[in-house]
Design a protein around this motif. Sequence first.
Motif, PDB file in Angstrom:
ATOM      1  N   ASN A  54       6.956   3.415  -0.447  1.00  0.00           N
ATOM      2  CA  ASN A  54       6.512   2.368   0.473  1.00  0.00           C
ATOM      3  C   ASN A  54       5.199   1.746  -0.011  1.00  0.00           C
ATOM      4  O   ASN A  54       4.492   2.309  -0.845  1.00  0.00           O
ATOM      5  CB  ASN A  54       6.403   2.897   1.905  1.00  0.00           C
ATOM      6  N   HIS A  55       4.886   0.573   0.517  1.00  0.00           N
ATOM      7  CA  HIS A  55       3.706  -0.180   0.073  1.00  0.00           C
ATOM      8  C   HIS A  55       2.398   0.546   0.376  1.00  0.00           C
ATOM      9  O   HIS A  55       1.446   0.467  -0.399  1.00  0.00           O
ATOM     10  CB  HIS A  55       3.702  -1.578   0.691  1.00  0.00           C
ATOM     11  N   GLU A  56       2.343   1.264   1.479  1.00  0.00           N
ATOM     12  CA  GLU A  56       1.110   1.981   1.831  1.00  0.00           C
ATOM     13  C   GLU A  56       0.799   3.073   0.818  1.00  0.00           C
ATOM     14  O   GLU A  56      -0.344   3.229   0.396  1.00  0.00           O
ATOM     15  CB  GLU A  56       1.214   2.579   3.241  1.00  0.00           C
ATOM     16  N   ASP A  57       1.820   3.827   0.413  1.00  0.00           N
ATOM     17  CA  ASP A  57       1.613   4.876  -0.590  1.00  0.00           C
ATOM     18  C   ASP A  57       1.241   4.278  -1.948  1.00  0.00           C
ATOM     19  O   ASP A  57       0.362   4.784  -2.643  1.00  0.00           O
ATOM     20  CB  ASP A  57       2.862   5.752  -0.737  1.00  0.00           C
ATOM     21  N   ARG A  58       1.917   3.191  -2.312  1.00  0.00           N
ATOM     22  CA  ARG A  58       1.576   2.527  -3.583  1.00  0.00           C
ATOM     23  C   ARG A  58       0.132   2.044  -3.561  1.00  0.00           C
ATOM     24  O   ARG A  58      -0.599   2.194  -4.539  1.00  0.00           O
ATOM     25  CB  ARG A  58       2.501   1.326  -3.829  1.00  0.00           C
ATOM     26  N   TYR A  59      -0.282   1.452  -2.466  1.00  0.00           N
ATOM     27  CA  TYR A  59      -1.656   0.953  -2.352  1.00  0.00           C
ATOM     28  C   TYR A  59      -2.647   2.084  -2.599  1.00  0.00           C
ATOM     29  O   TYR A  59      -3.580   1.950  -3.388  1.00  0.00           O
ATOM     30  CB  TYR A  59      -1.876   0.322  -0.967  1.00  0.00           C
ATOM     31  N   LYS A  60      -2.445   3.212  -1.936  1.00  0.00           N
ATOM     32  CA  LYS A  60      -3.352   4.358  -2.074  1.00  0.00           C
ATOM     33  C   LYS A  60      -3.349   4.894  -3.503  1.00  0.00           C
ATOM     34  O   LYS A  60      -4.406   5.182  -4.071  1.00  0.00           O
ATOM     35  CB  LYS A  60      -2.948   5.461  -1.078  1.00  0.00           C
ATOM     36  N   ARG A  61      -2.173   5.022  -4.096  1.00  0.00           N
ATOM     37  CA  ARG A  61      -2.086   5.531  -5.473  1.00  0.00           C
ATOM     38  C   ARG A  61      -2.809   4.625  -6.456  1.00  0.00           C
ATOM     39  O   ARG A  61      -3.525   5.090  -7.336  1.00  0.00           O
ATOM     40  CB  ARG A  61      -0.618   5.674  -5.890  1.00  0.00           C
ATOM     41  N   LEU A  62      -2.600   3.325  -6.323  1.00  0.00           N
ATOM     42  CA  LEU A  62      -3.261   2.377  -7.229  1.00  0.00           C
ATOM     43  C   LEU A  62      -4.765   2.345  -6.989  1.00  0.00           C
ATOM     44  O   LEU A  62      -5.554   2.250  -7.929  1.00  0.00           O
ATOM     45  CB  LEU A  62      -2.650   0.982  -7.085  1.00  0.00           C
ATOM     46  N   GLN A  63      -5.168   2.437  -5.742  1.00  0.00           N
ATOM     47  CA  GLN A  63      -6.592   2.470  -5.408  1.00  0.00           C
ATOM     48  C   GLN A  63      -7.263   3.687  -6.035  1.00  0.00           C
ATOM     49  O   GLN A  63      -8.376   3.598  -6.548  1.00  0.00           O
ATOM     50  CB  GLN A  63      -6.743   2.480  -3.888  1.00  0.00           C
ATOM     51  N   ASP A  64      -6.578   4.820  -6.029  1.00  0.00           N
ATOM     52  CA  ASP A  64      -7.127   6.043  -6.611  1.00  0.00           C
ATOM     53  C   ASP A  64      -7.308   5.949  -8.122  1.00  0.00           C
ATOM     54  O   ASP A  64      -8.126   6.662  -8.697  1.00  0.00           O
ATOM     55  CB  ASP A  64      -6.226   7.248  -6.290  1.00  0.00           C
ATOM     56  N   ARG A  65      -6.588   5.051  -8.775  1.00  0.00           N
ATOM     57  CA  ARG A  65      -6.701   4.891 -10.232  1.00  0.00           C
ATOM     58  C   ARG A  65      -7.990   4.193 -10.647  1.00  0.00           C
ATOM     59  O   ARG A  65      -8.463   4.377 -11.757  1.00  0.00           O
ATOM     60  CB  ARG A  65      -5.520   4.092 -10.781  1.00  0.00           C
ATOM     61  N   GLY A  66      -8.514   3.341  -9.777  1.00  0.00           N
ATOM     62  CA  GLY A  66      -9.746   2.627 -10.118  1.00  0.00           C
ATOM     63  C   GLY A  66      -9.508   1.598 -11.201  1.00  0.00           C
ATOM     64  O   GLY A  66      -8.469   0.963 -11.261  1.00  0.00           O
ATOM     65  N   SER A  67     -10.458   1.430 -12.078  1.00  0.00           N
ATOM     66  CA  SER A  67     -10.477   0.487 -13.209  1.00  0.00           C
ATOM     67  C   SER A  67     -10.024  -0.908 -12.787  1.00  0.00           C
ATOM     68  O   SER A  67     -10.650  -1.526 -11.956  1.00  0.00           O
ATOM     69  CB  SER A  67      -9.683   1.018 -14.396  1.00  0.00           C
ATOM     70  N   VAL A  68      -8.926  -1.408 -13.340  1.00  0.00           N
ATOM     71  CA  VAL A  68      -8.477  -2.774 -13.047  1.00  0.00           C
ATOM     72  C   VAL A  68      -7.849  -2.900 -11.668  1.00  0.00           C
ATOM     73  O   VAL A  68      -7.587  -4.008 -11.209  1.00  0.00           O
ATOM     74  CB  VAL A  68      -7.463  -3.280 -14.093  1.00  0.00           C
ATOM     75  N   TRP A  69      -7.626  -1.797 -11.002  1.00  0.00           N
ATOM     76  CA  TRP A  69      -6.948  -1.831  -9.717  1.00  0.00           C
ATOM     77  C   TRP A  69      -7.933  -2.082  -8.585  1.00  0.00           C
ATOM     78  O   TRP A  69      -8.194  -1.227  -7.763  1.00  0.00           O
ATOM     79  CB  TRP A  69      -6.138  -0.552  -9.490  1.00  0.00           C
ATOM     80  N   THR A  70      -8.440  -3.304  -8.549  1.00  0.00           N
ATOM     81  CA  THR A  70      -9.281  -3.732  -7.436  1.00  0.00           C
ATOM     82  C   THR A  70      -8.382  -3.982  -6.229  1.00  0.00           C
ATOM     83  O   THR A  70      -7.158  -4.106  -6.369  1.00  0.00           O
ATOM     84  CB  THR A  70     -10.024  -5.037  -7.781  1.00  0.00           C
ATOM     85  N   ASP A  71      -8.977  -4.063  -5.050  1.00  0.00           N
ATOM     86  CA  ASP A  71      -8.178  -4.338  -3.857  1.00  0.00           C
ATOM     87  C   ASP A  71      -7.388  -5.629  -4.020  1.00  0.00           C
ATOM     88  O   ASP A  71      -6.218  -5.702  -3.629  1.00  0.00           O
ATOM     89  CB  ASP A  71      -9.068  -4.421  -2.618  1.00  0.00           C
ATOM     90  N   GLU A  72      -8.013  -6.643  -4.627  1.00  0.00           N
ATOM     91  CA  GLU A  72      -7.322  -7.919  -4.823  1.00  0.00           C
ATOM     92  C   GLU A  72      -6.117  -7.757  -5.751  1.00  0.00           C
ATOM     93  O   GLU A  72      -5.028  -8.252  -5.460  1.00  0.00           O
ATOM     94  CB  GLU A  72      -8.290  -8.957  -5.408  1.00  0.00           C
TER      95      GLU A  72
END
Length: 129
Positions: A98-116
């Motif tokens: 789901n999108h919520e889990d993907r958001y959290k996983r990508l956020q945890d990666r940092g680097s290029v994964w800004t909120d935008e």
Amino acid sequence: MSTTPLFIVTGLSGAGKTITSKVLRKMATNFYVFDMDILVENQNFQKAACQWLTIARYNSISQKSTLLFGAVPDPYNLEICPDYQTFPIVHTALLHCNHEDRYKRLQDRGSVWTDENILLTIERSRTTV
């Protein structure tokens, strides 16, 4: 001609490909398991895709199947690589979450994964999946 099937596991960024490949690498000792991103140089995903299929073809000669984990067909397009045609069977699986889990996983990666960037990626996936 390859004699073993090729297995491809794909999914959007944050779907769980990396963790699944790590788990399968430990469990599936009769397979070669690879994360396709480790061969990418200078953002040349297509060159890496073709290199992976050459590796998989040579693995097949050893009578071991290959499991490739990567974002197929974008940015990897395996079907246009010459070695793709050598596999008698290609199995594919799509990982999804789901999108919520993907958001959290990508956020945890940092680097290029800004909120935008995360929001743009998730919005793009809503129109392509």
